[in-house]
Design an enzyme around this catalytic site. Sequence first.
Site, PDB file in Angstrom:
ATOM      1  N   HIS A 116      -4.269  -1.383   9.375  1.00  0.00           N
ATOM      2  CA  HIS A 116      -3.106  -1.703   8.560  1.00  0.00           C
ATOM      3  C   HIS A 116      -3.237  -3.111   7.983  1.00  0.00           C
ATOM      4  O   HIS A 116      -3.971  -3.948   8.505  1.00  0.00           O
ATOM      5  CB  HIS A 116      -1.833  -1.601   9.391  1.00  0.00           C
ATOM      6  CG  HIS A 116      -1.538  -0.202   9.858  1.00  0.00           C
ATOM      7  ND1 HIS A 116      -0.487   0.075  10.698  1.00  0.00           N
ATOM      8  CD2 HIS A 116      -2.141   0.986   9.608  1.00  0.00           C
ATOM      9  CE1 HIS A 116      -0.448   1.374  10.940  1.00  0.00           C
ATOM     10  NE2 HIS A 116      -1.450   1.954  10.303  1.00  0.00           N
ATOM     11  N   GLU A 133      -1.152  -5.628   7.964  1.00  0.00           N
ATOM     12  CA  GLU A 133      -0.682  -6.724   8.806  1.00  0.00           C
ATOM     13  C   GLU A 133      -1.764  -7.201   9.765  1.00  0.00           C
ATOM     14  O   GLU A 133      -1.990  -8.408   9.903  1.00  0.00           O
ATOM     15  CB  GLU A 133       0.550  -6.301   9.625  1.00  0.00           C
ATOM     16  CG  GLU A 133       1.763  -5.944   8.784  1.00  0.00           C
ATOM     17  CD  GLU A 133       1.891  -4.451   8.517  1.00  0.00           C
ATOM     18  OE1 GLU A 133       3.024  -3.965   8.467  1.00  0.00           O
ATOM     19  OE2 GLU A 133       0.849  -3.769   8.352  1.00  0.00           O
ATOM     20  N   CYS A 147       5.071  -1.190  11.381  1.00  0.00           N
ATOM     21  CA  CYS A 147       5.208  -0.056  12.302  1.00  0.00           C
ATOM     22  C   CYS A 147       5.548  -0.556  13.706  1.00  0.00           C
ATOM     23  O   CYS A 147       5.230  -1.681  14.085  1.00  0.00           O
ATOM     24  CB  CYS A 147       3.963   0.815  12.297  1.00  0.00           C
ATOM     25  SG  CYS A 147       2.465   0.014  12.890  1.00  0.00           S
ATOM     26  N   CYS A 181       2.207  -2.780  14.462  1.00  0.00           N
ATOM     27  CA  CYS A 181       2.054  -4.019  13.692  1.00  0.00           C
ATOM     28  C   CYS A 181       3.173  -5.013  14.003  1.00  0.00           C
ATOM     29  O   CYS A 181       2.945  -6.222  13.982  1.00  0.00           O
ATOM     30  CB  CYS A 181       2.004  -3.714  12.203  1.00  0.00           C
ATOM     31  SG  CYS A 181       0.483  -2.863  11.716  1.00  0.00           S
TER      32      CYS A 181
END
Length: 148
Positions: free
Chosen positions: A55, A57, A80, A89
Amino acid sequence: MPDWSKADHRFMRRALELAQAQHGKTGPNPAVGCVLVKDGKIIGEAATAIGGRPHGETQALDLAGQRAKGSTAYVTLEPCSHIGQTGPCARALIDAKISRCVIACIDPDPRVHWRGAAMLQEAGIDTSIGLLAAESQNLNADFFEKFP
């Protein structure tokens, strides 16, 4: 609504640019951009990788390293909050000790919906939501349509 600064707009627009560059490549996940800023300078930025992982992040945090402490994260979609194929995250941002998180819009996925933002707030991170929300929702319209 918070009183967004010009800098807030600039950094969120950058996060949206990063996400847009990945649009259509991240399925089944949405394309999410993240920009980490400290002292007015970008210290890490990324978007969801091809195939949906890692992801944005976590990639941005990896680039920033220890400099992430005390930074502001600009994220195009709520971080998330559940453990899937990767860790949450929101937890990664908390563990990095960011001080502020600006989220464009809330994730419609029921596994995340308001939970990521709540995790950040409960950890004492100044969390605000709604900056350029329509742009973020339009970018990932196909993802939002999955969750009526």
